[in-house]
Design a protein around this motif. Structure first.
Motif, short mmCIF file in Angstrom:
data_model
loop_
_atom_site.label_atom_id
_atom_site.label_comp_id
_atom_site.label_asym_id
_atom_site.label_seq_id
_atom_site.Cartn_x
_atom_site.Cartn_y
_atom_site.Cartn_z
N UNK A 284 21.35 -33.24 18.62
CA UNK A 284 20.17 -32.80 17.86
C UNK A 284 20.39 -32.97 16.37
N UNK A 285 21.59 -32.57 15.94
CA UNK A 285 21.88 -32.66 14.50
C UNK A 285 21.84 -34.11 14.01
N UNK A 286 22.45 -34.97 14.82
CA UNK A 286 22.45 -36.40 14.43
C UNK A 286 21.03 -36.95 14.45
N UNK A 287 20.26 -36.53 15.49
CA UNK A 287 18.85 -36.98 15.58
C UNK A 287 18.07 -36.53 14.35
N UNK A 288 18.27 -35.24 13.99
CA UNK A 288 17.56 -34.71 12.82
C UNK A 288 17.90 -35.49 11.57
N UNK A 289 19.18 -35.83 11.46
CA UNK A 289 19.65 -36.60 10.31
C UNK A 289 18.97 -37.97 10.26
N UNK B 42 23.76 -29.81 20.79
CA UNK B 42 23.51 -29.48 19.39
C UNK B 42 23.88 -30.62 18.47
N UNK C 228 16.24 -38.86 11.80
CA UNK C 228 14.78 -38.72 11.63
C UNK C 228 14.41 -38.45 10.17
N UNK C 229 15.20 -37.56 9.57
CA UNK C 229 14.92 -37.24 8.17
C UNK C 229 15.04 -38.50 7.31
N UNK C 230 16.05 -39.27 7.59
CA UNK C 230 16.26 -40.50 6.83
C UNK C 230 15.11 -41.49 7.08
N UNK C 231 14.72 -41.60 8.35
CA UNK C 231 13.61 -42.52 8.69
C UNK C 231 12.31 -42.07 8.00
#
Lengths: 170, 210
Positions: free
Chosen positions: B5-10, B2, B12-15
């Motif tokens: 995933x959270x770090x990835x989402x962060x 999790x 990705x959102x920034x990218x």
């Protein structure tokens, strides 16, 4: 359970969009292709207002009639039209918008040609048209920073909550 | 997992936001929207983004009451002697447009001068004072550069926003110095055939076809 499913779907959508966007931007940066948001319909049928045209710098000698080129008018102004004539001696090209009845008033000098169009993508140009002026760009930067800060904060809060739940369960 | 995933989402959102920034920072590309169509009558000039007439031509036989000198500070009757043509100009397009003007003498009259303005531009309700306020010096050369640019293909313009209608005024007059000899020989300044042309282009720097 359903919540987790929705979250997973959203995560996957975000992942796909991000990967495509990053690859696309990366490809353009690496190949030296520059995008321009189309703000008028003088090339209607080939591309329309709201599209993005991507042009890449080429040598003047490589240009030929029928090529669509992007020409710099001033520091921030460009137009993208089709070559209808080339004067190799003067190193100028005469351009015309496909939807215009007459050629452009001034021949474009070689040094003002920003690039030859490689491809275009419909509708993406509206991002630039809507957000594209300098004040909007500043706003966008602020939104970026705020979004990043909110995401970090949300992430930290969720982590702490989960940790607390874990502590309580123990 | 999790956490990953959270770090990835962060990230990705920034990218993704960075990518949107990339798109929003793209330079706009546009074009002069010339059209060979010409409106040759009436006093209304209506144009859109494309596919409509972008050039307005009006031919008038102007009767001037007298010749005048815009560059003479002692000339008090300038505003009384000039001829003013009003043209209603409408931008039906979706982008701001520049309106340029051209005035040509299509008869034998010498010394035709002109100045385009709107009522908003007027200084103390005086065309002469308005001309004084926009020119660096009161000379024919300065007026010509103001009207059509040093290259003859640019010059001053009036910006018309999408959906806006403006009453554009073109003041014309006969320069006294250019006709004074002929006037003293009995030559009249009535019946001056004047052609006024308005050009609508996009709000981008460049030359205009006059």
């Amino acid at each position: 359970m359903a919540k987790i499913k929705v979250r997973n779907i959203l995560f996957n959508i975000l992942a796909i969009i991000t990967v495509i966007a990053v690859l696309f931007v990366g490809f353009n940066l690496i190949t030296g292709t520059k995008g321009y948001a189309v703000t008028s319909n003088s090339m209607a049928d080939s591309f329309n207002r709201g599209d993005i045209v991507f042009s890449r710098k080429v040598d003047f000698n490589e240009l030929k009639k029928g090529d669509v080129i992007t020409v710099r008018v001033n520091e921030s102004g460009y137009f993208t039209h089709r070559i209808v004539d080339i004067d190799s001696e003067k190193r100028t090209v005469t351009t015309k918008g496909d939807a215009n009845n007459s050629v452009d008033p001034m021949p474009a000098e070689a040094e003002k040609i920003a690039g030859r169009m490689v491809y275009s993508i419909p509708f993406l140009g509206y991002i630039s048209i809507v957000l594209g002026n300098s004040s909007h760009t500043n706003i966008l930067l602020i939104i970026q920073i705020v979004t990043a800060a909110l995401l970090i904060a949300a992430n930290t809060i969720v982590s702490k909550k989960q940790k607390m739940r874990g502590d309580n369960n123990e | 997992m999790n956490k990953v995933k959270r770090i990835s989402a962060l990230v990705m959102a920034f990218m993704l936001v960075l990518c949107i920034g990339y798109f929003s920072a793209m330079s706009p590309t546009s074009a002069w929207f010339y059209d060979s169509g010409v409106i040759d009558s009436g006093n209304s000039f209506i144009f859109g983004d494309l596919s409509v007439n972008t050039k307005f031509v009006s031919k008038n036989n102007v009767v001037f009451d007298g010749a005048t000198k815009f560059n003479d500070p002692d000339e008090k009757l300038f505003d009384d002697v000039i001829n003013v043509n009003e043209i209603h100009v409408t931008n039906q397009g979706t982008i701001p447009a520049r309106l340029y003007a051209g005035v040509a003498n299509i008869g034998n009259m010498k010394g035709l001068r002109w100045f385009m303005y709107t009522d908003k531009m007027l200084v103390d309700s005086s065309v002469k004072k308005t001309i004084e306020s926009v020119l660096p010096e009161l000379t024919d050369e300065a007026l010509s550069v103001y009207n059509v640019g040093a290259d003859g293909n640019s010059g001053s313009y009036i910006l018309i926003n999408p959906g806006e209608t403006l009453v554009v005024k073109i003041a014309t007059w006969i320069d006294y110095d250019s006709v004074s000899k002929a006037l003293s020989g009995g030559f009249g300044i009535e019946n001056c055939d004047v052609q006024m042309t308005l050009f609508a282009t996009q709000d981008v720097d460049g030359a205009v076809q006059r």
